[in-house]
Design an enzyme around this catalytic site. Sequence first.
Site, PDB file in Angstrom:
ATOM      1  N   CYS A 196       0.806  -1.236   0.000  1.00  0.00           N
ATOM      2  CA  CYS A 196       0.000   0.000   0.000  1.00  0.00           C
ATOM      3  C   CYS A 196       0.830   1.272   0.000  1.00  0.00           C
ATOM      4  CB  CYS A 196      -0.888   0.043   1.222  1.00  0.00           C
ATOM      5  SG  CYS A 196      -1.999  -1.328   1.291  1.00  0.00           S
TER       6      CYS A 196
HETATM    7  N1  CO8 Z   1     -21.922  -8.593  -0.010  1.00  0.00           N
HETATM    8  C1  CO8 Z   1     -22.823  -8.643   1.006  1.00  0.00           C
HETATM    9  N2  CO8 Z   1     -22.496  -8.842   2.282  1.00  0.00           N
HETATM   10  C2  CO8 Z   1     -21.194  -9.017   2.566  1.00  0.00           C
HETATM   11  C3  CO8 Z   1     -20.204  -8.997   1.573  1.00  0.00           C
HETATM   12  C4  CO8 Z   1     -20.618  -8.774   0.238  1.00  0.00           C
HETATM   13  N3  CO8 Z   1     -19.738  -8.726  -0.768  1.00  0.00           N
HETATM   14  N4  CO8 Z   1     -19.008  -9.176   2.150  1.00  0.00           N
HETATM   15  C5  CO8 Z   1     -19.217  -9.335   3.471  1.00  0.00           C
HETATM   16  N5  CO8 Z   1     -20.558  -9.235   3.719  1.00  0.00           N
HETATM   17  C6  CO8 Z   1     -21.230  -9.370   5.001  1.00  0.00           C
HETATM   18  C7  CO8 Z   1     -20.424 -10.196   5.983  1.00  0.00           C
HETATM   19  O1  CO8 Z   1     -20.691 -11.558   5.799  1.00  0.00           O
HETATM   20  C8  CO8 Z   1     -20.892  -9.686   7.319  1.00  0.00           C
HETATM   21  O2  CO8 Z   1     -22.098 -10.332   7.653  1.00  0.00           O
HETATM   22  P1  CO8 Z   1     -22.404 -10.760   9.187  1.00  0.00           P
HETATM   23  O3  CO8 Z   1     -22.385  -9.464   9.928  1.00  0.00           O
HETATM   24  O4  CO8 Z   1     -23.720 -11.417   9.064  1.00  0.00           O
HETATM   25  O5  CO8 Z   1     -21.257 -11.661   9.555  1.00  0.00           O
HETATM   26  C9  CO8 Z   1     -21.227  -8.220   7.052  1.00  0.00           C
HETATM   27  O6  CO8 Z   1     -21.353  -8.095   5.627  1.00  0.00           O
HETATM   28  C10 CO8 Z   1     -20.161  -7.276   7.525  1.00  0.00           C
HETATM   29  O7  CO8 Z   1     -18.886  -7.755   7.063  1.00  0.00           O
HETATM   30  P2  CO8 Z   1     -17.531  -7.091   7.433  1.00  0.00           P
HETATM   31  O8  CO8 Z   1     -17.460  -6.882   8.912  1.00  0.00           O
HETATM   32  O9  CO8 Z   1     -16.408  -7.809   6.765  1.00  0.00           O
HETATM   33  O10 CO8 Z   1     -17.712  -5.681   6.694  1.00  0.00           O
HETATM   34  P3  CO8 Z   1     -17.004  -4.307   6.958  1.00  0.00           P
HETATM   35  O11 CO8 Z   1     -18.016  -3.298   7.296  1.00  0.00           O
HETATM   36  O12 CO8 Z   1     -15.795  -4.443   7.835  1.00  0.00           O
HETATM   37  O13 CO8 Z   1     -16.461  -3.944   5.498  1.00  0.00           O
HETATM   38  C11 CO8 Z   1     -14.370  -3.923   4.317  1.00  0.00           C
HETATM   39  C12 CO8 Z   1     -15.517  -4.769   4.845  1.00  0.00           C
HETATM   40  C13 CO8 Z   1     -14.918  -3.004   3.230  1.00  0.00           C
HETATM   41  C14 CO8 Z   1     -13.332  -4.845   3.727  1.00  0.00           C
HETATM   42  C15 CO8 Z   1     -13.768  -3.078   5.451  1.00  0.00           C
HETATM   43  O14 CO8 Z   1     -13.482  -3.882   6.563  1.00  0.00           O
HETATM   44  C16 CO8 Z   1     -12.492  -2.342   5.086  1.00  0.00           C
HETATM   45  O15 CO8 Z   1     -12.372  -1.690   4.068  1.00  0.00           O
HETATM   46  N6  CO8 Z   1     -11.530  -2.366   5.990  1.00  0.00           N
HETATM   47  C17 CO8 Z   1     -10.287  -1.604   5.811  1.00  0.00           C
HETATM   48  C18 CO8 Z   1      -9.374  -2.462   5.093  1.00  0.00           C
HETATM   49  C19 CO8 Z   1      -8.195  -1.764   4.514  1.00  0.00           C
HETATM   50  O16 CO8 Z   1      -7.945  -0.578   4.547  1.00  0.00           O
HETATM   51  N7  CO8 Z   1      -7.427  -2.575   3.935  1.00  0.00           N
HETATM   52  C20 CO8 Z   1      -6.261  -2.166   3.294  1.00  0.00           C
HETATM   53  C21 CO8 Z   1      -6.338  -2.791   1.996  1.00  0.00           C
HETATM   54  S1  CO8 Z   1      -4.773  -3.285   1.477  1.00  0.00           S
HETATM   55  C22 CO8 Z   1      -4.238  -2.170   0.384  1.00  0.00           C
HETATM   56  O17 CO8 Z   1      -4.724  -1.066   0.340  1.00  0.00           O
HETATM   57  C23 CO8 Z   1      -3.168  -2.661  -0.596  1.00  0.00           C
HETATM   58  C24 CO8 Z   1      -2.741  -4.093  -0.352  1.00  0.00           C
HETATM   59  C25 CO8 Z   1      -2.090  -4.777  -1.483  1.00  0.00           C
HETATM   60  C26 CO8 Z   1      -2.901  -4.797  -2.751  1.00  0.00           C
HETATM   61  C27 CO8 Z   1      -3.293  -6.144  -3.255  1.00  0.00           C
HETATM   62  C28 CO8 Z   1      -4.054  -6.047  -4.575  1.00  0.00           C
HETATM   63  C29 CO8 Z   1      -4.823  -7.303  -5.022  1.00  0.00           C
END
Ligand code: CO8
Length: 371
Positions: free
Chosen positions: A155
């Site tokens: 990142c």
């Molecule tokens: N559709 C519907 N529902 C879903 C989906 C979906 N696609 N996915 C998950 N849900 C459901 C889950 O099952 C869960 O249900 P339940 O509560 O019943 O268990 C509910 O939605 C909530 O799930 P989450 O708690 O996982 O959802 P969040 O509100 O946390 O959102 C995110 C998920 C969007 C992933 C969020 O956690 C996020 O963005 N976090 C920050 C992450 C971050 O900044 N990461 C850095 C990324 S890395 C980077 O930037 C570069 C890395 C290297 C690159 C690699 C390239 C390939």
Amino acid sequence: SDIVISGTGLFTPPHQITNDELVAAYNAYVERHNEEYAEQIAAGEREALSPSSSEFIEKASGIKARYAMYKDGIIDPAVMHPVFDATREGQTPEMVTMGIAAAKEAMQQANKKPEDIDLVIVSSTFRQRDYPGMAVEIQRDLGIKGAAYDMGIACSSATFGMINAYAALKAGIARCVLFVNPEFTTPGLNFKSRDSHFIFGDVATAAVLEPEDSCNSEHAFRIRHTKQFTQFSDNIRSDASYADYCFEDLPEDRPFFKQEGRKVFKELLPLVTQFITEQLAESQLEPQDLKRMWLHQANINMNNFAVKKLLGREPEGNEAPIVLDEFANTASSGSVIAFHRFKDDFAAGESGLICSFGAGYSIGSLLVEKV
Ligand code: CO8
């Protein structure tokens, strides 16, 4: 002499994929899967997959669409990955082509010709080939003399890459640096994973950095301060390795991006806000003194949370512009896309912060001021 970023460039891939298109493909894949394994699912031997939704994606992340170099395979429920030709001897990898397109715009903004540049740094999350370096191929194709190398730290590849350019210029070992940041993320993304299929898109950015003395660009920003931080975490992880062929029975999802999104959110945010507060204090500034924060583009809620914590109020107007709605997360490129798109309204002396945060964990930041 002070060091400036004298131009930036952006390459936008040819295909856009909306949330609805992506979700339609994923849900068709889920339906096929659940039909194919209906007996095992009924017997409790395998779990049924659940559908994805555009509403969830937009609410949880702020992402509305993403760009891709290759679209057809990604939205085909029978394929679920980009389909393209492997790079063979004599052929050019996508990341080189993407990087050159962004580099040309940056060189044009900076009023620089290939002969003005003597160092090329390619910094990206992935490398399509370990060697020879992609930077060296870009150097050859653009007709640049001097040296070139590849580097990366997920990142924060873009900010760390620009900080490397800054350091080389400060040390006097380079005269003018072309920084190139191609992020071809879609092959590293598991389009069969409901938790992550929506997160990433492809893009390339670039910038020219040089001493202020030699700069003849009206787009220049002076680098006032840089700061870097890392702290090991594997809450964001890919296990793909050049040695994978040595092993049998590796899991199918081994090469892909995996994360504990909630943990990342919770652990990284305090580190980011503390880091920015410290960096500004080291430059005798308060968050209120910044005209803009060009932040990492992973999640809109994360950015709003960070800015609110720093300013003590919600961000207004373009104080912390969002590009992830259009581009999704582009690994390390997000803060540079935001800078490229939202820098032309700065008056001389106005300051802003280019800051990335994510996998590693890594945080990288450049405090800049319009020349
Ligand atoms: N559709 C519907 N529902 C879903 C989906 C979906 N696609 N996915 C998950 N849900 C459901 C889950 O099952 C869960 O249900 P339940 O509560 O019943 O268990 C509910 O939605 C909530 O799930 P989450 O708690 O996982 O959802 P969040 O509100 O946390 O959102 C995110 C998920 C969007 C992933 C969020 O956690 C996020 O963005 N976090 C920050 C992450 C971050 O900044 N990461 C850095 C990324 S890395 C980077 O930037 C570069 C890395 C290297 C690159 C690699 C390239 C390939």
